[in-house]
Write a protein that holds these residues in place. Sequence first.
Motif, PDB file in Angstrom:
ATOM      1  N   GLU A  99       1.065  -2.335   2.079  1.00  0.00           N
ATOM      2  CA  GLU A  99       1.560  -3.271   1.071  1.00  0.00           C
ATOM      3  C   GLU A  99       2.109  -2.495  -0.122  1.00  0.00           C
ATOM      4  OE1 GLU A  99      -1.161  -7.231   1.846  1.00  0.00           O
ATOM      5  OE2 GLU A  99      -1.677  -5.926   0.161  1.00  0.00           O
ATOM      6  N   THR A 100       3.276  -2.930  -0.595  1.00  0.00           N
ATOM      7  CA  THR A 100       3.935  -2.232  -1.694  1.00  0.00           C
ATOM      8  C   THR A 100       4.127  -3.171  -2.874  1.00  0.00           C
ATOM      9  OG1 THR A 100       6.109  -2.746  -0.765  1.00  0.00           O
ATOM     10  CG2 THR A 100       5.121  -0.653  -0.138  1.00  0.00           C
ATOM     11  N   GLY A 101       4.300  -2.558  -4.034  1.00  0.00           N
ATOM     12  CA  GLY A 101       4.493  -3.328  -5.259  1.00  0.00           C
ATOM     13  C   GLY A 101       5.726  -2.862  -6.000  1.00  0.00           C
ATOM     14  N   GLU A 102       5.604  -2.747  -7.303  1.00  0.00           N
ATOM     15  CA  GLU A 102       6.735  -2.399  -8.149  1.00  0.00           C
ATOM     16  C   GLU A 102       7.310  -1.042  -7.758  1.00  0.00           C
ATOM     17  OE1 GLU A 102       7.738  -1.777 -12.920  1.00  0.00           O
ATOM     18  OE2 GLU A 102       5.724  -2.306 -12.247  1.00  0.00           O
ATOM     19  N   GLY A 103       8.622  -1.006  -7.617  1.00  0.00           N
ATOM     20  CA  GLY A 103       9.289   0.240  -7.272  1.00  0.00           C
ATOM     21  C   GLY A 103       9.054   0.697  -5.856  1.00  0.00           C
ATOM     22  N   GLY A 104       8.456  -0.143  -5.010  1.00  0.00           N
ATOM     23  CA  GLY A 104       8.198   0.239  -3.623  1.00  0.00           C
ATOM     24  C   GLY A 104       6.977   1.094  -3.439  1.00  0.00           C
ATOM     25  N   ARG A 105       6.177   1.293  -4.505  1.00  0.00           N
ATOM     26  CA  ARG A 105       4.997   2.142  -4.398  1.00  0.00           C
ATOM     27  C   ARG A 105       3.863   1.408  -3.676  1.00  0.00           C
ATOM     28  NH1 ARG A 105       7.034   3.332  -9.497  1.00  0.00           N
ATOM     29  NH2 ARG A 105       5.752   1.746 -10.486  1.00  0.00           N
ATOM     30  N   VAL A 106       2.987   2.174  -3.042  1.00  0.00           N
ATOM     31  CA  VAL A 106       1.906   1.608  -2.241  1.00  0.00           C
ATOM     32  C   VAL A 106       0.843   0.996  -3.145  1.00  0.00           C
ATOM     33  CG1 VAL A 106       0.072   2.129  -0.592  1.00  0.00           C
ATOM     34  CG2 VAL A 106       2.305   3.230  -0.362  1.00  0.00           C
ATOM     35  N   ASP A 107       0.543  -0.274  -2.903  1.00  0.00           N
ATOM     36  CA  ASP A 107      -0.561  -0.945  -3.590  1.00  0.00           C
ATOM     37  C   ASP A 107      -1.867  -0.767  -2.825  1.00  0.00           C
ATOM     38  OD1 ASP A 107       0.832  -1.814  -5.779  1.00  0.00           O
ATOM     39  OD2 ASP A 107       1.231  -3.817  -4.979  1.00  0.00           O
ATOM     40  N   ARG A 108      -1.797  -0.977  -1.515  1.00  0.00           N
ATOM     41  CA  ARG A 108      -2.975  -0.794  -0.682  1.00  0.00           C
ATOM     42  C   ARG A 108      -2.544  -0.757   0.774  1.00  0.00           C
ATOM     43  NH1 ARG A 108      -6.248  -6.639  -0.481  1.00  0.00           N
ATOM     44  NH2 ARG A 108      -4.467  -7.914   0.177  1.00  0.00           N
ATOM     45  N   VAL A 109      -3.451  -0.287   1.628  1.00  0.00           N
ATOM     46  CA  VAL A 109      -3.253  -0.288   3.069  1.00  0.00           C
ATOM     47  C   VAL A 109      -4.402  -1.079   3.679  1.00  0.00           C
ATOM     48  CG1 VAL A 109      -3.039   1.098   5.162  1.00  0.00           C
ATOM     49  CG2 VAL A 109      -2.104   1.956   2.998  1.00  0.00           C
ATOM     50  N   VAL A 110      -4.073  -2.056   4.516  1.00  0.00           N
ATOM     51  CA  VAL A 110      -5.075  -2.950   5.105  1.00  0.00           C
ATOM     52  C   VAL A 110      -5.091  -2.759   6.616  1.00  0.00           C
ATOM     53  CG1 VAL A 110      -5.844  -5.336   5.364  1.00  0.00           C
ATOM     54  CG2 VAL A 110      -4.699  -4.620   3.249  1.00  0.00           C
ATOM     55  N   PHE A 111      -6.284  -2.615   7.163  1.00  0.00           N
ATOM     56  CA  PHE A 111      -6.429  -2.562   8.615  1.00  0.00           C
ATOM     57  C   PHE A 111      -6.712  -3.964   9.118  1.00  0.00           C
ATOM     58  CE2 PHE A 111      -8.865  -2.099  12.547  1.00  0.00           C
ATOM     59  CZ  PHE A 111      -8.033  -1.252  13.266  1.00  0.00           C
ATOM     60  N   LEU A 112      -5.929  -4.395  10.109  1.00  0.00           N
ATOM     61  CA  LEU A 112      -6.008  -5.766  10.615  1.00  0.00           C
ATOM     62  C   LEU A 112      -6.355  -5.783  12.096  1.00  0.00           C
ATOM     63  CD1 LEU A 112      -2.689  -7.124   9.075  1.00  0.00           C
ATOM     64  CD2 LEU A 112      -4.992  -7.645   8.247  1.00  0.00           C
ATOM     65  N   ALA A 113      -7.130  -6.779  12.475  1.00  0.00           N
ATOM     66  CA  ALA A 113      -7.327  -7.144  13.875  1.00  0.00           C
ATOM     67  C   ALA A 113      -6.814  -8.565  14.016  1.00  0.00           C
ATOM     68  CB  ALA A 113      -8.788  -7.043  14.283  1.00  0.00           C
ATOM     69  N   LEU A 114      -5.715  -8.733  14.743  1.00  0.00           N
ATOM     70  CA  LEU A 114      -5.055 -10.033  14.868  1.00  0.00           C
ATOM     71  C   LEU A 114      -5.213 -10.545  16.293  1.00  0.00           C
ATOM     72  CD1 LEU A 114      -1.768  -9.036  13.020  1.00  0.00           C
ATOM     73  CD2 LEU A 114      -3.735 -10.210  12.032  1.00  0.00           C
ATOM     74  N   ARG A 115      -5.509 -11.811  16.408  1.00  0.00           N
ATOM     75  CA  ARG A 115      -5.642 -12.447  17.714  1.00  0.00           C
ATOM     76  C   ARG A 115      -4.587 -13.539  17.780  1.00  0.00           C
ATOM     77  NH1 ARG A 115      -9.192 -10.950  21.956  1.00  0.00           N
ATOM     78  NH2 ARG A 115     -10.860 -10.748  20.393  1.00  0.00           N
TER      79      ARG A 115
END
Length: 241
Positions: A154-170
């Motif tokens: 996930e990115t925010g202002e200026g394209g910088r990284v806000d956070r990285v989330v690990f997902l398990a999607l079904r």
Amino acid sequence: MDPAAESPPATPQADAKAPARLPWDFHPALTEERLRICARMLANARRDALAMASYELGDDPWSVGCRAFAFGRHRLRRAAESGEYPWLEVLDDSAHFVFVIGSNGQGVPVRFYRGAADDPTNRTLKQQEVEAEQLSLALGEAAADGLMFRFAVETGEGGRVDRVVFLALRGEERVECFWPVPLELPPAAAGTAEQLRLIADDGYAGPPEQTAPAPPMPAPLPRRKAPAPAMRRPQAQGGLF
């Protein structure tokens, strides 16, 4: 009226972001340390893409995003080939890029994308055939049915990284794991908009910081005119010379 016939009181639905299960609940190969290493590689890759962007020469969010994806793929591939991370390997090195966390052929396939973790696109939800086959080997066909693992950057202002989330999607709507990965970001310096530098992951700390703007390119030299073709002198008729 029979109380047993009354409808039970409504209970609020669980928050879709609530981590009902943690990554290692799905497979022991998905440890916190390994996920943090992979997430840092992806965040560092975007940091480098932003640092090397030249908007004066035509870079835009699309070109920076393409470079960030290529940098992330390269970091993961290089780390897997280094031998320092025996639990990391590349399953599909194409534009779909699937890597595996685990070893002995029983690892878990994972992909990554840039975007909101709570709103993955149809492209993100598309599962590759080799990915589905590997997941069945790791979890069994029943547990792997419709399941996929993703890193959302996930990115925010200026394209910088806000956070990285690990997902398990079904499937397309069911989120079984939503785990923001701790990146151990250092505190931001007050009043600066510089991209945060993360912990080194694969021995490469990123491009050097520029302390001064690069000098302007010298003006091109004027083009030299091509010499005019020499005129041929007509030969004299009837003479010796």
